[in-house]
Design an enzyme around this catalytic site. Structure first.
Site, PDB file in Angstrom:
ATOM      1  N   HIS A  17      -0.631   2.034  -0.400  1.00 18.99           N
ATOM      2  CA  HIS A  17      -1.363   1.725  -1.632  1.00 18.99           C
ATOM      3  C   HIS A  17      -1.689   0.238  -1.706  1.00 18.99           C
ATOM      4  O   HIS A  17      -2.800  -0.152  -2.057  1.00 18.99           O
ATOM      5  CB  HIS A  17      -0.515   2.073  -2.870  1.00 18.99           C
ATOM      6  CG  HIS A  17      -0.248   3.531  -3.076  1.00 18.99           C
ATOM      7  ND1 HIS A  17       1.009   4.019  -3.319  1.00 18.99           N
ATOM      8  CD2 HIS A  17      -1.069   4.606  -3.085  1.00 18.99           C
ATOM      9  CE1 HIS A  17       0.946   5.337  -3.491  1.00 18.99           C
ATOM     10  NE2 HIS A  17      -0.294   5.720  -3.335  1.00 18.99           N
ATOM     11  N   LYS A  41       2.406  16.932 -13.411  1.00 22.78           N
ATOM     12  CA  LYS A  41       3.099  16.547 -12.177  1.00 22.78           C
ATOM     13  C   LYS A  41       4.493  16.054 -12.539  1.00 22.78           C
ATOM     14  O   LYS A  41       4.650  15.226 -13.430  1.00 22.78           O
ATOM     15  CB  LYS A  41       2.338  15.414 -11.463  1.00 22.78           C
ATOM     16  CG  LYS A  41       1.356  15.926 -10.421  1.00 22.78           C
ATOM     17  CD  LYS A  41       0.950  14.783  -9.495  1.00 22.78           C
ATOM     18  CE  LYS A  41      -0.056  15.242  -8.456  1.00 22.78           C
ATOM     19  NZ  LYS A  41      -0.496  14.137  -7.600  1.00 22.78           N
ATOM     20  N   ARG A  90      -6.582   9.189   4.377  1.00 20.76           N
ATOM     21  CA  ARG A  90      -5.634   9.139   5.486  1.00 20.76           C
ATOM     22  C   ARG A  90      -6.068  10.095   6.593  1.00 20.76           C
ATOM     23  O   ARG A  90      -6.603   9.687   7.602  1.00 20.76           O
ATOM     24  CB  ARG A  90      -4.222   9.493   5.000  1.00 20.76           C
ATOM     25  CG  ARG A  90      -3.571   8.349   4.249  1.00 20.76           C
ATOM     26  CD  ARG A  90      -2.435   8.804   3.400  1.00 20.76           C
ATOM     27  NE  ARG A  90      -2.929   9.680   2.332  1.00 20.76           N
ATOM     28  CZ  ARG A  90      -2.199  10.134   1.332  1.00 20.76           C
ATOM     29  NH1 ARG A  90      -0.933   9.827   1.281  1.00 20.76           N
ATOM     30  NH2 ARG A  90      -2.726  10.877   0.392  1.00 20.76           N
ATOM     31  N   SER A 128       3.644   8.902  -0.940  1.00 26.01           N
ATOM     32  CA  SER A 128       4.773   8.804  -1.877  1.00 26.01           C
ATOM     33  C   SER A 128       5.673  10.025  -1.734  1.00 26.01           C
ATOM     34  O   SER A 128       6.901   9.926  -1.839  1.00 26.01           O
ATOM     35  CB  SER A 128       4.269   8.709  -3.314  1.00 26.01           C
ATOM     36  OG  SER A 128       3.445   7.582  -3.480  1.00 26.01           O
TER      37      SER A 128
HETATM   38  P1  ADP Z   1      -2.940  10.995  -6.163  1.00 26.40           P
HETATM   39  O1  ADP Z   1      -1.952  11.867  -6.856  1.00 26.40           O
HETATM   40  O2  ADP Z   1      -4.143  10.664  -6.974  1.00 26.40           O
HETATM   41  O3  ADP Z   1      -3.295  11.419  -4.746  1.00 26.40           O
HETATM   42  P2  ADP Z   1      -1.434   8.878  -4.907  1.00 26.40           P
HETATM   43  O4  ADP Z   1      -0.607   7.842  -5.584  1.00 26.40           O
HETATM   44  O5  ADP Z   1      -0.731   9.829  -4.006  1.00 26.40           O
HETATM   45  O6  ADP Z   1      -2.175   9.608  -6.082  1.00 26.40           O
HETATM   46  O7  ADP Z   1      -2.601   8.201  -4.084  1.00 26.40           O
HETATM   47  C1  ADP Z   1      -3.545   7.363  -4.715  1.00 26.40           C
HETATM   48  C2  ADP Z   1      -4.650   7.025  -3.729  1.00 26.40           C
HETATM   49  O8  ADP Z   1      -4.118   6.232  -2.669  1.00 26.40           O
HETATM   50  C3  ADP Z   1      -5.313   8.212  -3.059  1.00 26.40           C
HETATM   51  O9  ADP Z   1      -6.688   7.924  -2.891  1.00 26.40           O
HETATM   52  C4  ADP Z   1      -4.643   8.279  -1.719  1.00 26.40           C
HETATM   53  O10 ADP Z   1      -5.489   8.875  -0.742  1.00 26.40           O
HETATM   54  C5  ADP Z   1      -4.444   6.818  -1.443  1.00 26.40           C
HETATM   55  N1  ADP Z   1      -3.336   6.591  -0.494  1.00 26.40           N
HETATM   56  C6  ADP Z   1      -2.061   7.005  -0.607  1.00 26.40           C
HETATM   57  N2  ADP Z   1      -1.324   6.625   0.465  1.00 26.40           N
HETATM   58  C7  ADP Z   1      -2.177   5.950   1.278  1.00 26.40           C
HETATM   59  C8  ADP Z   1      -2.041   5.326   2.556  1.00 26.40           C
HETATM   60  N3  ADP Z   1      -0.878   5.365   3.223  1.00 26.40           N
HETATM   61  N4  ADP Z   1      -3.123   4.725   3.086  1.00 26.40           N
HETATM   62  C9  ADP Z   1      -4.298   4.746   2.428  1.00 26.40           C
HETATM   63  N5  ADP Z   1      -4.507   5.324   1.229  1.00 26.40           N
HETATM   64  C10 ADP Z   1      -3.460   5.920   0.655  1.00 26.40           C
END
Ligand code: ADP
Length: 164
Positions: A17, A41, A90, A128
């Site tokens: 992130h 969630k 990803r 996460s």
């Molecule tokens: P959501 O529940 O909206 O997917 P996340 O917190 O899991 O929320 O992810 C938020 C954003 O960050 C999403 O666009 C996700 O694809 C991106 N993201 C999460 N982990 C990574 C990573 N390792 N590299 C690049 N983008 C990421």
């Protein structure tokens, strides 16, 4: 003035992130990291905890702020006058879902564009969810998270002697 929103759950914020935040902050005038308050969630961290962790981490970026929101992302984007949504990609598994969401959002609010940043290779596997899974068994999560976040995740699982 181009304002963008980077929405997500950030439960908790990972190095993946942070990489997206650092890179997208260079592309726009203002970046708002929007933490989704999604009651459906089952989050590990409360909305306030997630916002606070992000706030600590973004202090080095002068054009980045953190906010919580609920409801539809397009409505929130309109409200804060953001023209761009930033999302991270990803693997191909992200693609289909993200494409659908982006097209729907564009359909509802035509002035809103979604841009995708491809993950850095070293974080391509990182989510996460995976971090929580590893931490819940007392595994080593030090590579995945900013250092100050690590003890807070173990604490949630009642793990005290981590890293030993
Ligand atoms: P959501 O529940 O909206 O997917 P996340 O917190 O899991 O929320 O992810 C938020 C954003 O960050 C999403 O666009 C996700 O694809 C991106 N993201 C999460 N982990 C990574 C990573 N390792 N590299 C690049 N983008 C990421």
């Amino acid at each position: 003035m181009k304002r963008a929103i980077y929405p997500g759950s950030f439960d908790p914020v990972t190095k993946g992130h942070l990489d997206v935040i650092a890179r997208s902050a260079r592309l726009v005038d203002e970046l708002v990291v929007g933490v989704l308050n999604n009651s459906a969630k089952n989050a590990l961290f409360s909305i306030q905890e997630r916002v606070n962790m992000l706030k600590e981490l973004i202090s080095e970026f002068p054009n980045v702020t953190v906010d919580a929101f609920d409801g539809l992302l397009v409505d929130y984007a309109k409200r804060i006058d953001a023209a761009i949504i930033v999302r991270g990609l990803r693997a191909v598994t992200d693609f289909e879902y993200e494409l659908q969401i982006a097209q729907t959002n564009h359909e509802i609010y035509a002035d809103l564009e979604t841009i995708f940043l491809t993950t850095r290779l070293e974080y391509a596997y990182l989510s996460s969810t995976i971090v929580k899974e590893v931490a819940s068994y007392g595994g080593d999560i030090s590579r995945f998270l900013p250092p100050q976040i690590i003890p807070r995740v173990y604490e949630k699982y009642g793990i005290k002697d981590f890293g030993k």
